[in-house]
Write an enzyme that holds these catalytic residues in place. Structure first.
Site, PDB file in Angstrom:
ATOM      1  N   TYR A 113      -2.029  -1.430  10.679  1.00  0.00           N
ATOM      2  CA  TYR A 113      -2.083  -1.574   9.077  1.00  0.00           C
ATOM      3  C   TYR A 113      -0.529  -1.089   8.682  1.00  0.00           C
ATOM      4  CZ  TYR A 113      -3.664  -0.979   4.321  1.00  0.00           C
ATOM      5  OH  TYR A 113      -3.922  -1.288   2.875  1.00  0.00           O
ATOM      6  N   SER A 136       0.962  -1.301  -0.007  1.00  0.00           N
ATOM      7  CA  SER A 136      -0.042  -0.123   0.111  1.00  0.00           C
ATOM      8  C   SER A 136       1.120   1.083   0.008  1.00  0.00           C
ATOM      9  CB  SER A 136      -0.900   0.046   1.251  1.00  0.00           C
ATOM     10  OG  SER A 136      -1.289   1.199   1.551  1.00  0.00           O
TER      11      SER A 136
HETATM   12  P1  NAD Z   1     -11.276  -6.210   0.825  1.00  0.00           P
HETATM   13  O1  NAD Z   1     -11.657  -6.103   2.398  1.00  0.00           O
HETATM   14  O2  NAD Z   1     -12.309  -5.829  -0.263  1.00  0.00           O
HETATM   15  O3  NAD Z   1     -10.691  -7.709   0.647  1.00  0.00           O
HETATM   16  C1  NAD Z   1      -9.844  -8.304   1.578  1.00  0.00           C
HETATM   17  C2  NAD Z   1      -9.994  -9.745   1.403  1.00  0.00           C
HETATM   18  O4  NAD Z   1      -9.310 -10.337   2.439  1.00  0.00           O
HETATM   19  C3  NAD Z   1     -11.731 -10.192   1.955  1.00  0.00           C
HETATM   20  O5  NAD Z   1     -12.141 -10.949   1.121  1.00  0.00           O
HETATM   21  C4  NAD Z   1     -11.602 -10.782   3.369  1.00  0.00           C
HETATM   22  O6  NAD Z   1     -12.434 -11.796   3.388  1.00  0.00           O
HETATM   23  C5  NAD Z   1      -9.971 -11.317   3.264  1.00  0.00           C
HETATM   24  N1  NAD Z   1      -9.464 -11.532   4.567  1.00  0.00           N
HETATM   25  C6  NAD Z   1      -9.295 -10.921   5.628  1.00  0.00           C
HETATM   26  N2  NAD Z   1      -8.839 -11.477   6.650  1.00  0.00           N
HETATM   27  C7  NAD Z   1      -8.542 -12.694   6.338  1.00  0.00           C
HETATM   28  C8  NAD Z   1      -8.143 -13.987   6.845  1.00  0.00           C
HETATM   29  N3  NAD Z   1      -7.816 -13.802   8.223  1.00  0.00           N
HETATM   30  N4  NAD Z   1      -8.274 -15.138   6.165  1.00  0.00           N
HETATM   31  C9  NAD Z   1      -8.534 -15.183   4.734  1.00  0.00           C
HETATM   32  N5  NAD Z   1      -9.118 -13.958   4.200  1.00  0.00           N
HETATM   33  C10 NAD Z   1      -8.955 -12.824   5.015  1.00  0.00           C
HETATM   34  O7  NAD Z   1     -10.102  -5.453   0.872  1.00  0.00           O
HETATM   35  P2  NAD Z   1      -9.175  -4.693  -0.491  1.00  0.00           P
HETATM   36  O8  NAD Z   1      -9.381  -3.523  -0.594  1.00  0.00           O
HETATM   37  O9  NAD Z   1      -9.359  -5.502  -1.690  1.00  0.00           O
HETATM   38  O10 NAD Z   1      -7.742  -5.248   0.124  1.00  0.00           O
HETATM   39  C11 NAD Z   1      -6.784  -6.087  -0.287  1.00  0.00           C
HETATM   40  C12 NAD Z   1      -5.478  -5.772  -0.250  1.00  0.00           C
HETATM   41  O11 NAD Z   1      -5.105  -4.409  -0.863  1.00  0.00           O
HETATM   42  C13 NAD Z   1      -5.125  -5.667   1.505  1.00  0.00           C
HETATM   43  O12 NAD Z   1      -3.934  -6.064   1.654  1.00  0.00           O
HETATM   44  C14 NAD Z   1      -5.087  -4.210   1.446  1.00  0.00           C
HETATM   45  O13 NAD Z   1      -4.224  -3.792   2.663  1.00  0.00           O
HETATM   46  C15 NAD Z   1      -4.548  -3.745   0.158  1.00  0.00           C
HETATM   47  N6  NAD Z   1      -4.751  -2.250  -0.087  1.00  0.00           N
HETATM   48  C16 NAD Z   1      -6.157  -1.979  -0.321  1.00  0.00           C
HETATM   49  C17 NAD Z   1      -6.360  -0.396  -0.805  1.00  0.00           C
HETATM   50  C18 NAD Z   1      -7.576  -0.079  -0.874  1.00  0.00           C
HETATM   51  O14 NAD Z   1      -7.854   1.221  -0.979  1.00  0.00           O
HETATM   52  N7  NAD Z   1      -8.624  -0.679  -0.778  1.00  0.00           N
HETATM   53  C19 NAD Z   1      -5.276   0.401  -0.736  1.00  0.00           C
HETATM   54  C20 NAD Z   1      -3.721  -0.052  -0.855  1.00  0.00           C
HETATM   55  C21 NAD Z   1      -3.775  -1.436  -0.424  1.00  0.00           C
END
Ligand code: NAD
Length: 274
Positions: free
Chosen positions: A169, A156
């Site tokens: 985070y 991120s």
């Molecule tokens: P999201 O919440 O849409 O999806 C995350 C997924 O991880 C979910 O399907 C959830 O069920 C799964 N998950 C969480 N804990 C879990 C566990 N213990 N075991 C198995 N699965 C688990 O989130 P997203 O926005 O798609 O984020 C995905 C990645 O991208 C993350 O690492 C997040 O930090 C990173 N990210 C997101 C953003 C953003 O703005 N959305 C920005 C930068 C980085």
């Protein structure tokens, strides 16, 4: 590297996302964590469209079912696997035999340090740092044996910058950056690359939930959170789409990206240019 998939100019309201062409992951097995939603779902579908067999790992069984329902007709296949990554032994075992590993699963809590629940801090570090370590550990023997592997860690902007109220985070993502670089150094003699991808705010359920939390933490109305908090440091004033992140991930998983390792690719609309 890219070509438009639809003719004519992109609509002004929703940006056009051209697909990378000519990247073939046929014969490769990829494991994507957090594949039931957001970025992970987009990555799973994109890698499968490029021909990979994708082990789609998530604790959300319903979300995985929906993903599998959307996958027929792709060049590769999606194989859902319900798994809670806090079960670290199971996580390590699940990665055995994967040619490509996308560490994506994550969670967020926005709270000042003095109010941050220690158990949530522990869970965030477990899912977002320790599980990636165990997944890499599980995947490397096969990757080393065949002298080829790709590890993409979804970090991120918060792997490169801190923000208030996101201690767990930010700590997990900074740790992931270090893990990724170490895997790159160790994997280099074995044909294994390891990189981080660093999105700004992506239009996913995680961000939609955060808008509510940020409104409370910063005492501003929810409708002001996007402009005044989330996009404050982004030069491009929009959320990035999960499909845009997935295109970068696909490229980094491809044979063409064999010299890109130990680095971090910001997809942040200019945030870290500050
Ligand atoms: P999201 O919440 O849409 O999806 C995350 C997924 O991880 C979910 O399907 C959830 O069920 C799964 N998950 C969480 N804990 C879990 C566990 N213990 N075991 C198995 N699965 C688990 O989130 P997203 O926005 O798609 O984020 C995905 C990645 O991208 C993350 O690492 C997040 O930090 C990173 N990210 C997101 C953003 C953003 O703005 N959305 C920005 C930068 C980085």
């Amino acid at each position: 590297m890219t070509a438009p998939t639809t003719p004519g100019p992109a609509p002004r309201s929703r940006p056009h996302h051209p697909r990378t062409v000519g990247l073939d992951l046929g014969g490769r097995t990829a494991l994507v964590t957090g594949a039931a939603g957001g970025i992970g779902r987009a990555c799973a579908l994109r890698l499968a469209a490029a021909g990979a067999v994708v082990r789609a790992v998530d604790r959300d069984a319903e979300g995985l079912e929906a993903l599998a329902a959307d996958s027929p007709g792709l060049a590769g296949a999606v194989e859902p696997q319900v798994l809670d990554l806090t079960d670290l032994d199971a996580a390590e075992a699940a990665a055995a035999g994967a040619d490509i590993l996308v560490n994506n699963a994550g969670l967020q809590l926005v709270r000042p340090i003095e109010e941050f629940p220690p158990d949530v801090f522990h869970t965030v570090l477990t899912v977002m740092l320790e599980a990636p370590f165990r997944l890499i550990r599980g995947a490397l023997p096969h990757m080393y044996a065949q002298e080829w592997g790709r590890i993409v860690n979804i970090s991120s902007v918060h792997g490169l910058r801190a923000s208030a109220f996101k201690s767990a985070y930010v700590a997990a993502k900074h740790g992931l950056e270090g893990l990724s670089k170490t895997a790159a150094l160790e994997g280099a003699p074995h044909g294994v690359t390891s990189v981080c991808v660093n999105p700004g705010y992506v239009r996913t359920p995680l961000v939609e939930r955060q808008i509510v939390d940020q409104a409370a933490a910063h005492s501003v109305a929810e409708e002001r959170v996007l402009a005044d908090v989330l996009l404050k440091d982004s030069a491009i004033k929009r959320l990035v789409e999960p499909e845009e992140v997935a295109e970068a991930v696909l490229y980094l998983c491809s044979p063409q990206a064999s010299f890109i390792t130990g680095t971090s690719l910001a997809i942040d609309g200019g945030w870290t240019a500050h």
